[in-house]
Design a protein around this motif. Sequence first.
Motif, PDB file in Angstrom:
ATOM      1  N   THR A 123       0.841  -1.189   0.000  1.00  0.00           N
ATOM      2  CA  THR A 123       0.000   0.000   0.000  1.00  0.00           C
ATOM      3  C   THR A 123       0.876   1.238   0.000  1.00  0.00           C
ATOM      4  N   LYS A 124       0.372   2.249  -0.678  1.00  0.00           N
ATOM      5  CA  LYS A 124       1.065   3.533  -0.735  1.00  0.00           C
ATOM      6  C   LYS A 124       0.006   4.600  -0.946  1.00  0.00           C
ATOM      7  N   ASP A 125      -0.026   5.567  -0.071  1.00  0.00           N
ATOM      8  CA  ASP A 125      -0.989   6.675  -0.161  1.00  0.00           C
ATOM      9  C   ASP A 125      -2.436   6.188  -0.240  1.00  0.00           C
ATOM     10  N   PHE A 138      -3.523   0.225  -3.367  1.00  0.00           N
ATOM     11  CA  PHE A 138      -2.769  -1.012  -3.516  1.00  0.00           C
ATOM     12  C   PHE A 138      -1.883  -0.916  -4.751  1.00  0.00           C
ATOM     13  N   TYR A 139      -0.667  -1.437  -4.605  1.00  0.00           N
ATOM     14  CA  TYR A 139       0.270  -1.542  -5.723  1.00  0.00           C
ATOM     15  C   TYR A 139       0.873  -2.929  -5.683  1.00  0.00           C
ATOM     16  N   PHE A 140       1.125  -3.505  -6.859  1.00  0.00           N
ATOM     17  CA  PHE A 140       1.886  -4.742  -6.884  1.00  0.00           C
ATOM     18  C   PHE A 140       3.326  -4.416  -6.541  1.00  0.00           C
ATOM     19  N   LYS A 149      -1.231   1.247 -10.044  1.00  0.00           N
ATOM     20  CA  LYS A 149      -2.139   0.826  -8.991  1.00  0.00           C
ATOM     21  C   LYS A 149      -2.731  -0.532  -9.345  1.00  0.00           C
ATOM     22  N   ALA A 150      -2.914  -1.358  -8.320  1.00  0.00           N
ATOM     23  CA  ALA A 150      -3.585  -2.645  -8.510  1.00  0.00           C
ATOM     24  C   ALA A 150      -5.083  -2.383  -8.510  1.00  0.00           C
ATOM     25  N   ARG A 151      -5.760  -2.948  -9.460  1.00  0.00           N
ATOM     26  CA  ARG A 151      -7.210  -2.767  -9.557  1.00  0.00           C
ATOM     27  C   ARG A 151      -7.874  -4.132  -9.491  1.00  0.00           C
ATOM     28  N   PHE A 152      -8.975  -4.172  -8.777  1.00  0.00           N
ATOM     29  CA  PHE A 152      -9.695  -5.425  -8.618  1.00  0.00           C
ATOM     30  C   PHE A 152     -11.112  -5.265  -9.151  1.00  0.00           C
TER      31      PHE A 152
END
Length: 91
Positions: free
Chosen positions: A5-7, A10-12, A18-21
Amino acid sequence: GFLKTKDGYFYFKNNKEKARFWGINISKYGIPEKEKAEKLAKYFSRLGFNIVRFINSDNIISPPNSDEQNSSNIYIDKLDYFISCLKKEGI
Protein backbone atom coordinates in the motif's frame (compact mmCIF):
# COMPACT_ATOMS: atom_id res chain seq x y z
CA GLY A 1 2.44 -11.12 -6.84
CA PHE A 2 2.46 -9.48 -3.46
CA LEU A 3 0.64 -6.23 -2.80
CA LYS A 4 1.82 -3.17 -0.96
CA THR A 5 0.00 0.00 0.00
CA LYS A 6 1.07 3.53 -0.73
CA ASP A 7 -0.99 6.68 -0.16
CA GLY A 8 -4.11 4.59 0.48
CA TYR A 9 -3.85 2.54 -2.74
CA PHE A 10 -2.77 -1.01 -3.52
CA TYR A 11 0.27 -1.54 -5.72
CA PHE A 12 1.89 -4.74 -6.88
CA LYS A 13 5.33 -5.10 -5.34
CA ASN A 14 7.30 -4.75 -8.59
CA ASN A 15 4.92 -2.43 -10.43
CA LYS A 16 4.40 1.30 -10.44
CA GLU A 17 0.71 1.05 -11.45
CA LYS A 18 -2.14 0.83 -8.99
CA ALA A 19 -3.58 -2.64 -8.51
CA ARG A 20 -7.21 -2.77 -9.56
CA PHE A 21 -9.70 -5.43 -8.62
CA TRP A 22 -12.86 -6.24 -10.52
CA GLY A 23 -14.78 -9.00 -8.87
CA ILE A 24 -17.93 -11.03 -8.70
CA ASN A 25 -19.78 -12.81 -5.89
CA ILE A 26 -20.75 -16.44 -6.39
CA SER A 27 -22.98 -18.28 -3.94
CA LYS A 28 -22.91 -21.99 -3.27
CA TYR A 29 -25.83 -22.32 -5.69
CA GLY A 30 -23.82 -20.69 -8.48
CA ILE A 31 -21.04 -23.25 -8.67
CA PRO A 32 -21.21 -24.66 -12.20
CA GLU A 33 -21.10 -28.28 -13.23
CA LYS A 34 -17.64 -29.38 -14.36
CA GLU A 35 -18.65 -29.26 -18.03
CA LYS A 36 -19.40 -25.52 -17.72
CA ALA A 37 -16.72 -24.48 -15.23
CA GLU A 38 -13.93 -23.93 -17.75
CA LYS A 39 -16.15 -21.92 -20.10
CA LEU A 40 -17.45 -19.77 -17.26
CA ALA A 41 -13.92 -19.07 -16.00
CA LYS A 42 -12.87 -17.99 -19.51
CA TYR A 43 -15.96 -15.80 -19.77
CA PHE A 44 -15.19 -14.10 -16.45
CA SER A 45 -11.64 -13.50 -17.62
CA ARG A 46 -12.84 -11.93 -20.89
CA LEU A 47 -15.12 -9.61 -18.90
CA GLY A 48 -12.08 -8.45 -16.93
CA PHE A 49 -12.82 -10.06 -13.57
CA ASN A 50 -9.67 -10.78 -11.59
CA ILE A 51 -11.14 -11.79 -8.25
CA VAL A 52 -14.03 -14.00 -7.09
CA ARG A 53 -15.71 -14.02 -3.69
CA PHE A 54 -17.51 -17.22 -2.73
CA ILE A 55 -20.40 -16.55 -0.36
CA ASN A 56 -22.51 -19.00 1.67
CA SER A 57 -20.16 -21.83 0.78
CA ASP A 58 -19.07 -22.69 4.31
CA ASN A 59 -22.20 -24.55 5.41
CA ILE A 60 -22.12 -27.42 2.94
CA ILE A 61 -20.50 -30.09 5.07
CA SER A 62 -22.95 -32.79 6.13
CA PRO A 63 -22.57 -35.24 8.99
CA PRO A 64 -20.66 -38.43 8.17
CA ASN A 65 -22.77 -41.37 6.97
CA SER A 66 -25.73 -39.14 6.19
CA ASP A 67 -27.68 -39.14 2.96
CA GLU A 68 -26.39 -35.64 2.36
CA GLN A 69 -22.71 -36.62 2.67
CA ASN A 70 -22.48 -37.71 -0.96
CA SER A 71 -23.97 -34.43 -2.19
CA SER A 72 -21.48 -32.51 0.00
CA ASN A 73 -18.59 -34.43 -1.56
CA ILE A 74 -19.94 -33.70 -5.05
CA TYR A 75 -20.23 -30.00 -4.20
CA ILE A 76 -16.69 -29.83 -2.83
CA ASP A 77 -15.39 -31.58 -5.95
CA LYS A 78 -17.21 -29.10 -8.23
CA LEU A 79 -15.98 -26.13 -6.18
CA ASP A 80 -12.40 -27.38 -6.25
CA TYR A 81 -12.51 -27.87 -10.02
CA PHE A 82 -14.07 -24.44 -10.59
CA ILE A 83 -11.39 -22.77 -8.46
CA SER A 84 -8.68 -24.52 -10.50
CA CYS A 85 -10.33 -23.26 -13.73
CA LEU A 86 -10.45 -19.71 -12.35
CA LYS A 87 -6.82 -19.90 -11.30
CA LYS A 88 -5.82 -21.13 -14.76
CA GLU A 89 -7.47 -18.00 -16.22
CA GLY A 90 -5.59 -15.72 -13.81
CA ILE A 91 -8.53 -15.08 -11.52
